[in-house]
Every structure is written in C-alpha cells, then in structure tokens.
Design a protein around this motif. Structure first.
Motif, PDB file in Angstrom:
ATOM      1  N   ASP A  61       8.796   4.661   8.862  1.00 27.04           N
ATOM      2  CA  ASP A  61       9.478   5.724   8.127  1.00 27.04           C
ATOM      3  C   ASP A  61       9.055   5.563   6.675  1.00 27.04           C
ATOM      4  O   ASP A  61       9.567   4.694   5.966  1.00 27.04           O
ATOM      5  CB  ASP A  61      10.988   5.611   8.272  1.00 27.04           C
ATOM      6  CG  ASP A  61      11.721   6.838   7.717  1.00 27.04           C
ATOM      7  OD1 ASP A  61      11.088   7.627   7.002  1.00 27.04           O
ATOM      8  OD2 ASP A  61      12.920   6.987   7.993  1.00 27.04           O
ATOM      9  N   PRO A  62       8.113   6.367   6.200  1.00 27.06           N
ATOM     10  CA  PRO A  62       7.550   6.137   4.860  1.00 27.06           C
ATOM     11  C   PRO A  62       8.584   6.245   3.744  1.00 27.06           C
ATOM     12  O   PRO A  62       8.535   5.483   2.778  1.00 27.06           O
ATOM     13  CB  PRO A  62       6.464   7.199   4.729  1.00 27.06           C
ATOM     14  CG  PRO A  62       6.833   8.239   5.748  1.00 27.06           C
ATOM     15  CD  PRO A  62       7.476   7.504   6.876  1.00 27.06           C
ATOM     16  N   GLU A  70       2.691   7.416   4.842  1.00 29.70           N
ATOM     17  CA  GLU A  70       2.507   7.136   6.262  1.00 29.70           C
ATOM     18  C   GLU A  70       1.024   7.115   6.625  1.00 29.70           C
ATOM     19  O   GLU A  70       0.582   6.281   7.422  1.00 29.70           O
ATOM     20  CB  GLU A  70       3.250   8.148   7.129  1.00 29.70           C
ATOM     21  CG  GLU A  70       3.159   7.802   8.604  1.00 29.70           C
ATOM     22  CD  GLU A  70       4.050   8.659   9.488  1.00 29.70           C
ATOM     23  OE1 GLU A  70       3.601   9.011  10.595  1.00 29.70           O
ATOM     24  OE2 GLU A  70       5.190   8.957   9.087  1.00 29.70           O
ATOM     25  N   ALA A  71       0.256   8.022   6.033  1.00 29.65           N
ATOM     26  CA  ALA A  71      -1.177   8.061   6.322  1.00 29.65           C
ATOM     27  C   ALA A  71      -1.857   6.757   5.909  1.00 29.65           C
ATOM     28  O   ALA A  71      -2.721   6.232   6.634  1.00 29.65           O
ATOM     29  CB  ALA A  71      -1.817   9.250   5.612  1.00 29.65           C
ATOM     30  N   VAL A  72      -1.481   6.210   4.759  1.00 34.12           N
ATOM     31  CA  VAL A  72      -2.058   4.944   4.297  1.00 34.12           C
ATOM     32  C   VAL A  72      -1.727   3.819   5.271  1.00 34.12           C
ATOM     33  O   VAL A  72      -2.603   3.010   5.635  1.00 34.12           O
ATOM     34  CB  VAL A  72      -1.527   4.615   2.882  1.00 34.12           C
ATOM     35  CG1 VAL A  72      -1.764   3.153   2.538  1.00 34.12           C
ATOM     36  CG2 VAL A  72      -2.196   5.499   1.846  1.00 34.12           C
ATOM     37  N   GLY A 118      13.927   3.902   0.764  1.00 33.29           N
ATOM     38  CA  GLY A 118      13.036   2.787   1.021  1.00 33.29           C
ATOM     39  C   GLY A 118      12.057   3.110   2.131  1.00 33.29           C
ATOM     40  O   GLY A 118      12.242   4.062   2.892  1.00 33.29           O
ATOM     41  N   THR A 119      11.024   2.315   2.204  1.00 36.06           N
ATOM     42  CA  THR A 119      10.040   2.411   3.277  1.00 36.06           C
ATOM     43  C   THR A 119      10.441   1.443   4.384  1.00 36.06           C
ATOM     44  O   THR A 119      10.668   0.259   4.123  1.00 36.06           O
ATOM     45  CB  THR A 119       8.641   2.073   2.769  1.00 36.06           C
ATOM     46  OG1 THR A 119       8.275   3.018   1.753  1.00 36.06           O
ATOM     47  CG2 THR A 119       7.615   2.115   3.897  1.00 36.06           C
ATOM     48  N   ALA A 134       0.822  -1.211   0.000  1.00 34.95           N
ATOM     49  CA  ALA A 134       0.000   0.000   0.000  1.00 34.95           C
ATOM     50  C   ALA A 134       0.854   1.259   0.000  1.00 34.95           C
ATOM     51  O   ALA A 134       0.569   2.221  -0.733  1.00 34.95           O
ATOM     52  CB  ALA A 134      -0.929  -0.004   1.216  1.00 34.95           C
ATOM     53  N   SER A 135       1.919   1.262   0.795  1.00 34.42           N
ATOM     54  CA  SER A 135       2.783   2.449   0.825  1.00 34.42           C
ATOM     55  C   SER A 135       3.508   2.622  -0.499  1.00 34.42           C
ATOM     56  O   SER A 135       3.647   3.744  -1.004  1.00 34.42           O
ATOM     57  CB  SER A 135       3.785   2.350   1.982  1.00 34.42           C
ATOM     58  OG  SER A 135       4.626   1.218   1.843  1.00 34.42           O
ATOM     59  N   GLY A 136       3.957   1.514  -1.094  1.00 31.35           N
ATOM     60  CA  GLY A 136       4.646   1.608  -2.378  1.00 31.35           C
ATOM     61  C   GLY A 136       3.750   2.142  -3.475  1.00 31.35           C
ATOM     62  O   GLY A 136       4.171   2.992  -4.285  1.00 31.35           O
TER      63      GLY A 136
END
Length: 259
Positions: free
Chosen positions: A85-86, A50-52, A101-102, A16-18
């Motif tokens: 850490d997004p 980060e919100a996701v 990277g995340t 999801a973050s990617g």
C-alpha cells in the motif's frame, strides 16, 4: 531462504518509495477519485511509489508474487507474496497531514511474516516479524511493546472514521462510546503502530483490504498485541478488524462487537 534475508531489501523498498513520495507531499498535486460511490482518492504519488517498489521486487525476486493497491495482483499464489500500500491514508496525505504511511508486507504461504510501516516525512519506521517489533526514527531505535489494559473502561479506542462503516457496523461500533475511557478518530495505519508502541489500546475498523492490514499484523503481534476480524478469525484478508494491545481488551471487544 529465511525471512531475515529479506530485511535489508524491505528497507530498500521503504527508502525508494519514500524518496518517490516526498516531492509530492504538501504540493498542489492532482487528485483522482477511483471510488464509484464514495470519495476514494488516488494521486500520482501513490502510483509512482508502488511502481518503484514493484520494479525492485521484480528485478530481485522475479518468482515472487505482488498484491498492490494501485496495480493489482501478480502471481498471488506464489509461496512468497509482497503486499503493498504505497500511501495508506491518502486522504490525510492530500490534506497535508503526516498521518499516512507506506505499508510493505511479506507473506509466506499466505501468512504475513514481516511488515513495515514507513513514514518518510517524519522519518519513522515501525516493523515486526510476529516474534518482535521495533521502531526506528529521530528518537533512535527501540523495541515496541503494547501496554497492559485490564478492561474496556480503561481503554483508549481509535478508528479512522465511523463514517467509513455501513449503517449496521456503525451502530455496533457506537456501543463502545459509553464503555471505553477515550475514543479518538483519524490515524489510518498510524493508529495500529501507536497501539504496538503502547500509546493506545484498541483499534476497530471495517472495509479494510489485505493491503491495508497485512503489514501491520506482524508489527502488532511482534509487540505482544492481538489482531483479528470481528469474528475472531485471521485478519490478513481484511474486512472488519479489531486490534488490541491486551488480550483481555480484545476478548471484551469481541463480545461487545458480537453481543
């Protein structure tokens, strides 16, 4: 509930973050400076990713705590705490380099028990649980293992930049220049993953926050490496960090750092 129960969910957080970050990468996105003295960039990609992840954690594990770079801390005294850490390496991100990277860490009773570094542009994931560490990417899947290195004179050393260190720490770091075989700069979270993968031997940094290092600890230790503060203490709180693939190099580095 065991750590392994969270593995699939951590994969969902990474995906999801990617998917949130990639539309911003190598575009003319706006950059804000959140630093009071030095340039500390943040972008809409950082905030959106980060919100996701926060929304997914809150929906699935509302009793868990969250520590994030962009939106602060929630229930940080909970038994389980996610440390996010997004985009680790935002300066590389805004410069178009894929060495970011995340970072996603799961803490249990203040100890990092699972960590993942996800690089969605390259399509790589490094993840570990202290007992083992793995890589997943275009080259397939494999176990991660640090390499043996008997002494500092045989070691390849990385740091993101000595300019991020204060004057005293920079002077201490400079002792290594004439000792190690090779010193390279840049990398952010990638340096630690390359250490876990057996491509370099030592990473020395300062001024790290918990979200900069917590996810990387289970990867490094799972691959057989060592990561502590410069004083030899647990590293999950951040600060001045030294990571090594071989315990002999770690011990020698601590001696030189504190000599």
């Amino acid at each position: 509930m065991t750590v392994i129960d969270f593995t699939a969910f951590i994969g969902r957080l990474a995906t999801a973050s990617g998917e949130t970050i990639l539309p911003f990468f190598r575009t003319s996105l706006g950059v804000d400076n959140k630093g009071s003295h030095d340039f500390d960039p943040v972008t809409e990609a950082d905030r959106a990713a980060e919100a996701v992840m926060r929304r997914l954690i809150q929906a699935n594990f509302p009793q868990h705590g969250i520590v994030g770079e962009e939106f602060g801390n929630e229930r940080e005294d909970a038994d389980y705490v996610w440390v996010l850490d997004p985009i680790d390496g935002t300066k590389s991100f805004i410069s178009g380099f894929p060495t970011w990277g995340t970072l996603i860490a799961l803490m249990h009773k203040k100890m990092p028990v699972f960590g993942m570094m996800h690089q969605p542009y390259i399509g790589e994931r490094f993840y570990g649980d202290n007992g083992s560490a793995n890589y997943s990417g275009s080259a397939g899947q494999r176990r991660l293992a640090v390499r043996r290195c008997a002494s500092l004179k045989d070691a390849t050393l990385f740091t993101t930049s000595p300019l991020l260190m204060n004057e005293a720490d920079r002077a201490t770091f400079s002792r290594f220049a004439d000792v190690v075989r090779l010193t390279r700069y840049g990398g952010d979270c990638y340096s630690y993953c390359m250490l876990a993968a057996g491509h370099l031997d030592l990473v020395i940094e300062t001024e790290l926050k918990p979200y900069d290092i917590a996810a990387l600890i289970p990867i490094i230790t799972g691959a057989g490496g060592v990561v502590t503060t410069w004083e030899g203490k647990p590293a999950q709180g951040g600060g001045r960090i030294v990571a090594a693939g071989d315990p002999r190099v770690h011990e020698a580095a601590l001696k030189l750092l504190n000599g």
